[in-house]
Enzyme design. Structure first.
Site, PDB file in Angstrom:
ATOM      1  N   CYS A 232       0.855  -1.188   0.000  1.00 38.12           N
ATOM      2  CA  CYS A 232       0.000   0.000   0.000  1.00 38.12           C
ATOM      3  C   CYS A 232       0.890   1.237   0.000  1.00 38.12           C
ATOM      4  O   CYS A 232       2.116   1.144   0.082  1.00 38.12           O
ATOM      5  CB  CYS A 232      -0.937   0.009   1.215  1.00 38.12           C
ATOM      6  SG  CYS A 232      -0.069   0.038   2.791  1.00 38.12           S
TER       7      CYS A 232
ATOM      8  N   CYS B 155       3.465   1.700   2.750  1.00 42.37           N
ATOM      9  CA  CYS B 155       4.747   1.024   2.558  1.00 42.37           C
ATOM     10  C   CYS B 155       5.713   1.932   1.797  1.00 42.37           C
ATOM     11  O   CYS B 155       6.900   2.015   2.123  1.00 42.37           O
ATOM     12  CB  CYS B 155       4.548  -0.283   1.802  1.00 42.37           C
ATOM     13  SG  CYS B 155       3.531  -1.510   2.652  1.00 42.37           S
TER      14      CYS B 155
ATOM     15  N   ASP C 162     -12.442  18.461 -21.375  1.00 40.23           N
ATOM     16  CA  ASP C 162     -11.576  18.780 -22.504  1.00 40.23           C
ATOM     17  C   ASP C 162     -12.481  19.016 -23.710  1.00 40.23           C
ATOM     18  O   ASP C 162     -13.644  18.608 -23.704  1.00 40.23           O
ATOM     19  CB  ASP C 162     -10.621  17.614 -22.764  1.00 40.23           C
ATOM     20  CG  ASP C 162      -9.832  17.791 -24.040  1.00 40.23           C
ATOM     21  OD1 ASP C 162      -9.195  18.841 -24.194  1.00 40.23           O
ATOM     22  OD2 ASP C 162      -9.881  16.882 -24.892  1.00 40.23           O
TER      23      ASP C 162
END
Length: 761
Positions: free
Chosen positions: A25, A28, A443
């Site tokens: 995760c 870590c 966009d």
């Protein structure tokens, strides 16, 4: 990989890239980063998405020493042999490893569950050596199959932290220890009469609980790893969009093809039609139309002549260019855009999993309750073995196996329903933001518009018919490959034969049709001063809308104007209106020119427009909106949208878009229908509500059973029932998402969420 870079004050800086394994995760990644940054003269950044640590140091730090520091933190590290990106997929590898563990655990779980219940409820069925048989079946599941959870739990313990893995590991370990004590202890089985007495007074063999938790959580983790792999595959394939080879121009005028990554600054290279520009540079010879839409969002090709700048990653449509490289490799705008995407995704991944946030509070609370339970029994005069048994029971019942199913089941059902509606949900982490989204940024090119030029209007001079003008222009343009020519040629099937065709780069085309000289091209080339006033008016109107005005001349006489534009999608206006009905603010963010952007915004109903902006500028706008407290969703489709999609709280990409956009987004709109944008937001919100309710179910039954365990009344029947019922309600609640949406895709109406409670509830 180790390289020399230039740092501040032009000091020589050594850059080392390490590939990190064992991270489960973002926490870590923070631990690895913190460990490396504690070393003298080291500045490290760890990207959890790519599993790469980038270390800059002004000292001659040995890479082996850095790897050793990472290993001391509980992870594995190896020196990268490339640019940090690899064709390997760590999430796919992790998913395969989990699948092997899951398959073996599931096969062993069936006999473990049957025998545990049978030996506990009916002691008469026990045979000589039954303890060894049961333990031999259960221990591989609770040790080897559950090792990923135990490893993370031990790592968390060293760092004084708690996560979902801590809760799972503690529960599995407690159930296993209690079961081993029960089956190998010198306990004489108590014969009981009556089925209810046998069930409620059964021996405390909890191997099936420990194995069941392992299997259920492995199922959830496997699907989670698969989803991560699918989400990251497009980003890993991003490098494939760049040029692989480049034709370098030698001093004698000959060409030599070399790998693109060997191109050096100031070298000259040749680009031909259909080829991708290998590096940023300056055109020194030739002329060509270059498709810049992927990088800038400009729908119309840009004519590049000597002295003009070209960007790596763009495509030459016609003509031939000789370019002098100014920025190569990691210094190009294309490479910078890749880094923007990766950095934005890494920042988004900083959000902890919901289960981890709950576990960080729940685990310490359960440990305190278990300790208080043991102390309470001893203070009350209970036997030490009863006190320990009650404390272990609290730890066993506190581990909900449904916790591993809470998110994956909701995502699986939502993904299935979303596929029916033309929506693909890639992951759940970023979906937490959907409940608070208040701004949707679009966009233009390829998102609100089709991304393909089309004829929008034909104006004929007196004495000419519009169809006649279009047919003559289409006849000549059919021989050209220019994007404007293709649009005109596709506008009609009425054509004659053309002879003496000529294409004049940057001006237009000419040819002879039925003995008449026809020219089609720019007004400045045709000679607009001699045109009829209605043609000049048509030109002004087209250009005010950001459209391209193409003049047609027959035998030296201007006879008409053809307006060519990037057509707005039919579904765009309805989608924007639906978002406004939901109280959401909409914006248009594009690299196209202001006139074209304003015209599209007016047609679809968007009031706020920011035009003529580079990809980095889009990211800046997204960040400014977020800094003002807005929660932003971004809808895009191109390479230039990738960084903004990744940086937004929620990114939505058009399914036919580029791999960059798809890799950076959280939601993929499978079909090119914008009317599913509001529906996608609704589905994402409904999915997050379901996940949270699943968490309540997952913890609820087990929390309710904690007092039973603390009172010493827990038995395998109660533990098994809590496990089964919590799992049942989690699955049932997730299945409610199948009712989401009133209309299937293609009906032209956006349906709101239609969710009914399951009958079992």
């Amino acid at each position: 990989m180790t390289t020399a870079v230039t740092g501040e004050h032009h000091a020589s800086v050594q850059r080392i890239q390490l590939r990190i394994s064992g991270m489960s995760c973002s926490a870590c990644a923070h631990r690895v980063e913190s460990t490396l940054n504690k070393l003298p003269g080291v500045r490290a950044a760890v990207n959890f998405g790519t599993r790469v640590a980038t270390i800059d140091t002004s000292e001659a730090v040995d890479a082996a020493a850095l790897c050793q520091a990472v290993r001391r933190a509980g992870y594995q590290a190896d020196l990268c042999t490339d640019d940090g990106r690899s064709a390997s997929d760590p999430d796919a590898d992790h998913a395969r490893q989990l699948l092997i563990r899951l398959a073996i655990a599931a096969v062993l779980f069936v006999p473990v569950a049957d025998l545990s219940v049978m030996f506990g409820v009916v002691p008469a069925t026990r045979f000589t050596g039954w303890q060894w048989v049961l333990s031999a079946l259960a221990l591989p599941v609770v040790t080897w199959a559950a090792w990923p959870f135990h490893r993370v739990a031990m790592r968390n313990a060293r760092h004084h932290a708690a996560s979902m893995e801590t809760l799972i590991s503690v529960g599995i370990t407690a159930a296993t220890i209690w079961s081993l004590y029960t089956v190998f202890g010198n306990h004489s089985p108590i014969e009981r009469s009556g089925i209810w007495q046998a069930l409620l007074g059964s021996d405390a063999i909890y191997f099936e609980v420990a194995a069941g938790v392992t299997v259920f959580v492995l199922v959830g983790r496997y699907f989670e790893a698969r989803a991560k792999s699918q989400a990251g595959s497009a980003l890993r394939a991003l490098a494939a969009l760049s040029a692989k080879e480049v034709a370098v121009l030698l001093p004698d005028g000959s060409e030599m093809v070399i790998p693109a990554d060997e191109l050096k600054e100031q070298q000259r290279f040749v680009v031909r039609p259909g080829q991708i520009v290998a590096a940023d540079g300056l055109a020194v010879d030739g002329s060509a139309a270059v498709d810049m839409s992927a990088m800038t969002g400009e729908a119309k090709p840009t004519r590049v002549r000597p002295g003009g700048q070209v960007i790596g990653g763009t495509t030459v449509l016609d003509g031939r260019l000789i370019v002098e490289a100014a920025a190569v490799g990691a210094d190009t705008q294309f490479a910078g855009m890749v880094r923007l995407v990766e950095q934005a995704q890494a920042q988004k991944a900083d959000a902890q999993r919901l289960a981890d946030r709950i576990s960080s509070v729940f685990v310490p609370a359960v440990l305190v309750i278990a300790a208080l339970t043991a102390a309470g029994w001893l203070i009350a005069g209970g036997q030490p073995d009863r006190a320990v048994s009650a404390a272990l029971a609290v730890l066993v019942i506190a581990c909900p196996c449904a916790l591993g199913l809470a998110t994956p089941t909701a995502m699986m059902v939502a993904s299935g329903r979303g596929a029916q509606l033309g929506i693909f949900l890639k992951g759940y982490k970023s979906l937490e933001a959907t409940r608070a989204v208040d701004t949707v940024v679009f966009d233009k090119t390829g998102t609100l518009t089709t991304g393909r030029l089309q004829v929008s209007a034909v104006t004929a001079a007196p004495g000419w018919e519009a169809d006649q003008v279009l047919a003559l222009a289409a006849t000549v343009e059919a021989a050209s490959e220019h994007s404007v020519a293709l649009a005109i040629a596709a506008a009609t099937t009425r054509r004659d034969a053309v002879t003496d065709f000529r294409a004049i780069p940057g001006r237009g085309v000419s040819g002879t049709v039925s003995g008449r000289a026809v020219r089609v091209g720019k007004p400045s080339w045709i000679g607009s001063s001699s045109c009829h006033p209605n043609m000049r008016a048509a030109r002004r109107h087209a250009e005010s809308l950001g459209e391209t005005a193409v003049f047609v001349e027959v035998d030296g006489e201007p006879c008409g104007v053809i307006a060519v534009a990037d057509a707005v999608k039919d579904s765009a206006r309805d989608a924007v209106a639906a978002l406004a009905d939901r109280g959401l603010r909409t914006m248009l963010l594009t690299g196209d020119n202001p006139e074209s952007a304003a015209a599209v915004a007016t047609r679809v109903g968007i009031d706020e427009v920011i035009a003529d902006i580079l990809p980095e500028g889009k990211v800046d706008v997204i960040e400014q909106l977020r800094d003002r407290g807005h929660v932003v969703a971004m809808v895009g489709d191109g390479i230039n949208d990738g960084p903004a999609l990744a940086r937004a709280d929620l990114g939505m990409a058009i399914g036919r878009g580029t791999d960059v956009a798809i890799g950076a987004a959280d939601i993929i709109l499978v079909r090119d229908h914008l009317d599913v944008v509001p529906l996608a937001l609704d589905l994402a919100r409904a999915t997050m509500r379901t996940v949270k309710l699943n968490m309540v179910w997952a913890f609820g039954y087990n929390i309710a059973a904690i007092p039973v365990a603390a009172a010493g009344l827990l038995n395998p029947l109660v533990a098994g029932a809590a496990m089964a019922f919590s799992s049942f309600f989690v699955v049932s609640n997730s299945l409610r998402l199948r009712k989401f949406g009133r209309y299937p895709l293609g009906c032209g109406t956006v349906g709101g969420p239609q969710m009914t409670a399951p009958s079992s509830a």
